[in-house]
Design an enzyme around this catalytic site. Structure first.
Site, PDB file in Angstrom:
ATOM      1  N   GLU A 216      -6.451   6.697  -1.710  1.00 56.01           N
ATOM      2  CA  GLU A 216      -6.470   5.492  -0.872  1.00 56.01           C
ATOM      3  C   GLU A 216      -6.956   4.278  -1.671  1.00 56.01           C
ATOM      4  O   GLU A 216      -6.390   3.192  -1.578  1.00 56.01           O
ATOM      5  CB  GLU A 216      -7.378   5.699   0.346  1.00 56.01           C
TER       6      GLU A 216
ATOM      7  N   HIS B 153       0.819  -1.208   0.000  1.00 54.50           N
ATOM      8  CA  HIS B 153       0.000   0.000   0.000  1.00 54.50           C
ATOM      9  C   HIS B 153       0.862   1.271   0.000  1.00 54.50           C
ATOM     10  O   HIS B 153       0.627   2.199  -0.779  1.00 54.50           O
ATOM     11  CB  HIS B 153      -0.932  -0.016   1.212  1.00 54.50           C
ATOM     12  N   GLU B 154       1.870   1.306   0.848  1.00 51.48           N
ATOM     13  CA  GLU B 154       2.714   2.506   0.949  1.00 51.48           C
ATOM     14  C   GLU B 154       3.553   2.700  -0.317  1.00 51.48           C
ATOM     15  O   GLU B 154       3.703   3.815  -0.816  1.00 51.48           O
ATOM     16  CB  GLU B 154       3.626   2.423   2.186  1.00 51.48           C
TER      17      GLU B 154
ATOM     18  N   HIS C  49       1.447   4.252  -3.048  1.00 56.06           N
ATOM     19  CA  HIS C  49       1.323   5.713  -2.996  1.00 56.06           C
ATOM     20  C   HIS C  49       2.519   6.370  -3.695  1.00 56.06           C
ATOM     21  O   HIS C  49       2.361   7.347  -4.431  1.00 56.06           O
ATOM     22  CB  HIS C  49       1.283   6.214  -1.546  1.00 56.06           C
TER      23      HIS C  49
HETATM   24 ZN   LIG Z   1      -2.727   5.095   2.072  1.00 56.97          ZN
END
Ligand SMILES: [Zn+2]
Length: 263
Positions: free
Chosen positions: A189, A128-129, A132
Site C-alpha cells: 500500500e 494508486h491502482e 499496484h
Molecule cells: Zn492499494
C-alpha cells in the site's frame, strides 16, 4: 549424471520500487490470461460508454499511462510497458471499487465516483491502482502453490475452471462477485501510494488530493459495511499523513518533467 528438477524463477529489479522481486510468473505468461479475464469481465458487466464520466475515466487513464511511460523513459527503463495494452472502462455498478489488472486493464465502478468527487480524485485512485500493477504486487501475493494450481510454471497460466478463475481474480483484486477479497500488505500500500502520487503529479493532477480522497474513503466506510476498495486497501490516519507528506515530493518530481501547474 542425474537430473535435478529445478524451477527457475527470474529475479528482476522493479523500476518503480527499486526492489529485486521474485517474478514467479513472467508478464508474457501472465498478460494473456489477464487480458482474457478482463474481456470476460466486460462481457458480464454493464460497460458505460459515451458519457462524460466514461470519457473522464479514459482521459485520466491515458494521462496516467503517459506519465508512467515518461517516468520510466527518464529513468532508463525504455520498453518496460511494451507488452501493456492499456484499456480504461467504467462499469455501471454501485460497488465502491476500481482496479487495474496486469498489463494495464483498468475498471472503475460508477459507485466510486461520488467518493472520487472530481477528476483529480479519479486520478488519485487511478494512479494508486496502476501503481499496484506496475510494481507487480498481484504477482507477489500469488503464492507458488497457487501457481501450481494454475499450471503456470511451464507456459501460460491456465484458467482451468471456475475455482481457478475466482482465485486469479482474488489475487488481482477483480470484481465484487468473488467474495472475500485479499488485502494488499501494508508495504505494498505504501509503495502504491508513493508511485501513485508521483504518477498523478506527472500527469498534471494535484497530488495533495490523494490524502483528501482517502479521508473521504474512510468516512464513507464508517458504520456500514466498508466499501470494497477499503477491504482490499485498508486506510488509516498514518497512511493519510504519509500521503500529505508525499505531495510536495511528487510535485518536485513532476517539475523535472516540466509540470508545474496542477488541476
Ligand atoms: Zn492499494
Amino acid at each position: 549424471m542425474f537430473g535435478v528438477a529445478a524451477l527457475v524463477f527470474s529475479c528482476a529489479t522493479n523500476p518503480f520500487t527499486q526492489k529485486k522481486t521474485l517474478a514467479l510468473v513472467s508478464n508474457s505468461q501472465l498478460f494473456p490470461t489477464a487480458f482474457a479475464q478482463y474481456d470476460q469481465f466486460l462481457t458480464e458487466n454493464k460497460v458505460v460508454s459515451g458519457t462524460k464520466d466514461a470519457e473522464m475515466i479514459t482521459r485520466v487513464g491515458q494521462r496516467i499511462a503517459v506519465a508512467a511511460e515518461r517516468w520510466l523513459n527518464a529513468n532508463g527503463n525504455h520498453g518496460y510497458l511494451n507488452d501493456y495494452k492499456w484499456e480504461y472502462n467504467l462499469v455501471d455498478d454501485k460497488t465502491v471499487n476500481a482496479w487495474c489488472m496486469p498489463g494495464g486493464k483498468i475498471v472503475f465502478y460508477t459507485g466510486i465516483l461520488p467518493i472520487a468527487k472530481s477528476e483529480t480524485g479519479v486520478a488519485a485512485i487511478m494512479g494508486h491502482e496502476v501503481a499496484h500493477a506496475l510494481a507487480n504486487h498481484g504477482q507477489q501475493r500469488m503464492s507458488a502453490g497457487m501457481l501450481q494450481q494454475f499450471g503456470a510454471v511451464a507456459g501460460n497460466i491456465a484458467i482451468k475452471d471456475e475455482k481457478s478463475r475466482n482465485a486469479f481474480n482474488q489475487y488481482y483484486g477483480v470484481g465484487s462477485q468473488v467474495g472475500v477479497m485479499l488485502p494488499f500488505s501494508r508495504s505494498h500500500e505504501t509503495e502504491a501510494d508513493k508511485i501513485g502520487s508521483y504518477l498523478m503529479a506527472i500527469a498534471g493532477y494535484d497530488p495533495a488530493e490523494a490524502a483528501e480522497l482517502w479521508k473521504r474513503m474512510k468516512a464513507n466506510g464508517g458504520g456500514k459495511a466498508p466499501p470494497e476498495i477499503l477491504s482490499t486497501h485498508p486506510s488509516n490516519d498514518s497512511r493519510i499523513a504519509n500521503l500529505k507528506a508525499l505531495a510536495p515530493k511528487a510535485k518536485a518530481e513532476a517539475k523535472k518533467f516540466g509540470v508545474t501547474t496542477f488541476r
